[in-house]
Design an enzyme around this catalytic site. Structure first.
Site, PDB file in Angstrom:
ATOM      1  N   GLU A  17      82.833 -97.579  -5.850  1.00 50.65           N
ATOM      2  CA  GLU A  17      83.824 -96.239  -5.493  1.00 50.65           C
ATOM      3  C   GLU A  17      84.786 -96.859  -4.814  1.00 50.65           C
ATOM      4  O   GLU A  17      86.002 -96.385  -4.862  1.00 50.65           O
ATOM      5  CB  GLU A  17      82.898 -95.193  -4.697  1.00 50.65           C
ATOM      6  CG  GLU A  17      82.109 -94.364  -5.566  1.00 50.65           C
ATOM      7  CD  GLU A  17      80.891 -95.096  -6.283  1.00 50.65           C
ATOM      8  OE1 GLU A  17      80.441 -94.754  -7.085  1.00 50.65           O
ATOM      9  OE2 GLU A  17      80.340 -96.290  -5.545  1.00 50.65           O
ATOM     10  N   HIS A  57      72.381 -86.397  -3.455  1.00 55.63           N
ATOM     11  CA  HIS A  57      73.340 -85.999  -4.858  1.00 55.63           C
ATOM     12  C   HIS A  57      73.521 -84.627  -4.656  1.00 55.63           C
ATOM     13  O   HIS A  57      74.160 -83.992  -5.779  1.00 55.63           O
ATOM     14  CB  HIS A  57      72.400 -86.461  -5.826  1.00 55.63           C
ATOM     15  CG  HIS A  57      72.339 -87.623  -6.173  1.00 55.63           C
ATOM     16  ND1 HIS A  57      71.553 -88.647  -5.273  1.00 55.63           N
ATOM     17  CD2 HIS A  57      73.001 -88.776  -7.249  1.00 55.63           C
ATOM     18  CE1 HIS A  57      71.586 -89.845  -5.885  1.00 55.63           C
ATOM     19  NE2 HIS A  57      72.628 -89.870  -6.538  1.00 55.63           N
TER      20      HIS A  57
END
Length: 325
Positions: free
Chosen positions: A60, A129
Site C-alpha cells: 500500500e 478487516h
C-alpha cells in the site's frame, strides 16, 4: 433514468473519467487481471489496456507513494486500496505527503489523486478487516473524504472528485455495493460538503453517513409508526463537513441523534454533537444523542459482530431514553 447498484455507479464514473481524460489511470492490487476485489473494475483491463489499468505489488505504501509522484508529474491517478484497514500501511504517504504538499509548496504542487477504498463491518471478515477508519482521515486538513450511501450520490460525488486538485478518499461501504437506486441518464455532479435531507419530519433529527443512513431511515420508519416524524440528514462527505444543514434541521426539530458505525469514542458523531450544542444550544429540548459501534474489535462470528453494530432498534431506544418519546 434507470435503477443501478452502487457498484455499477462507481464503475460508470470511473469509465467516464478514463474516457474523458487521458491523464487518468487506475492502479491497485488486483484491479486488472482479477477484475477488482469487489468487481468494480471488471473488464477495465481489456478495455483500456495495461498502461491505464495497472496491477500493483502488494504494498500500500508503494501504491500511494507512486500515485503521489504521478500526480505531481501531471497525471490524475485513481488508486484502489482493497480495504480502509490496509491504508494504515500508507499512513505516512497519505497524511504527511498527499495531504500537505500543496499547502507546504504554497500551491506550486498539486496532488490530484483519488484513493478508492472499502470500509465498514458486517461481512464477517474479522477484526482487522471490518473497521470504519475513514473517520481518522477526515480529521486531517488537506484531505477530502467522501462517504456515499446510494448509487446516485456515489456517481455524482465521484464525478466531482475526479476534477478536484486535492487528494480525495472515496470510501465505499462493503455492504452497500448491491443496493439499488435511481440514477438519471443526463450528467449531474454533487458538490463536496453538501449534506442531503433524505427524509423530512418535525420531531427529531437523525444524522448519519454511509450505511448508517439506511439504519437511520429504518429507525425513522419505526418512529413514524409511533407518531414521531424524523428528519434524516445524510452527510455525504466528512471533509468538507456540512454542519449548516444539520443545524438548520435541529433548529426545526429541537432534538438530535447522530448515528455512525465507527466506535463511539472519538468518532464523527462526537464532533457533530459538539457543534450542535455550541451552535444550537438554545433550540435543544435535551442532550444530543450518539449511537456508535460497540467498543470492541469486530468479532468474526456473525451473530456477535451484528451485536456490535448500530441497529434501528438501538437508535429508537436511544431516542426513548433521551427524550421519553
Amino acid at each position: 433514468m434507470g435503477e443501478i447498484g452502487l457498484r455499477e455507479a462507481v464503475s460508470r464514473g470511473l469509465r467516464e473519467a478514463l474516457d474523458e481524460d487521458d491523464r487518468v489511470f487506475i492502479m491497485g492490487e488486483d484491479v486488472g487481471t482479477f477484475k477488482g476485489a469487489y468487481a468494480v473494475t471488471s473488464g477495465f483491463l481489456e478495455e483500456y489496456g495495461p498502461d491505464r489499468i495497472i496491477d500493483s505489488p502488494i504494498s500500500e505504501s508503494a501504491v500511494v507513494g507512486a500515485s503521489i509522484g504521478a500526480a505531481l508529474g501531471g497525471l490524475r491517478p485513481v488508486i484502489e486500496i482493497m480495504t480502509v484497514n490496509f491504508m494504515l500501511l500508507a499512513m505516512d504517504q497519505v497524511v504527511n505527503h498527499a495531504a500537505k504538499l500543496r499547502y507546504m509548496s504554497n500551491g506550486q504542487l498539486k496532488v490530484p489523486i483519488i484513493i478508492r477504498t472499502v470500509t465498514g463491518g458486517g461481512g464477517q471478515l474479522g477484526a482487522t478487516h471490518s473497521q470504519s477508519l475513514e473517520v481518522w482521515f477526515a480529521t486531517v486538513p488537506g484531505l477530502k473524504v467522501i462517504v456515499p450511501s446510494d448509487p446516485y450520490d456515489a456517481l455524482g460525488l465521484l464525478r466531482t472528485a475526479i476534477k478536484d486538485d486535492d487528494p480525495v478518499i472515496f470510501a465505499e461501504h462493503a455492504l452497500l455495493y448491491r443496493i439499488k437506486g435511481e440514477v438519471p441518464d443526463e450528467r449531474y455532479e454533487i458538490p463536496l460538503g453538501q449534506a442531503k435531507l433524505k427524509r423530512t419530519g418535525s420531531d427529531i433529527t437523525l444524522v448519519a453517513y454511509s450505511r448508517m443512513v439506511h439504519i437511520a431511515l429504518e429507525a425513522a420508519e419505526i418512529l413514524s409508526g409511533r407518531g414521531i416524524e424524523a428528519d434524516v440528514v445524510d452527510l455525504r462527505t466528512l471533509r468538507p463537513l456540512d454542519t449548516s444543514t444539520v443545524i438548520e434541521s435541529v433548529k426545526k426539530t429541537n432534538r438530535a441523534v447522530v448515528v455512525e458505525e465507527f466506535w463511539r469514542t472519538g468518532g464523527m458523531a462526537a464532533e457533530i454533537a459538539s457543534t450542535i450544542q455550541e451552535t444550537a444550544f438554545d433550540y435543544l429540548d435535551g442532550p444530543v444523542g450518539r449511537v456508535g459501534g460497540i467498543e470492541v474489535p469486530a468479532p468474526y462470528n456473525g451473530t456477535l459482530e451484528a451485536a456490535t453494530l448500530p441497529t434501528a432498534n438501538r437508535v429508537v431506544e436511544t431516542i426513548k431514553n433521551l427524550y421519553g418519546i
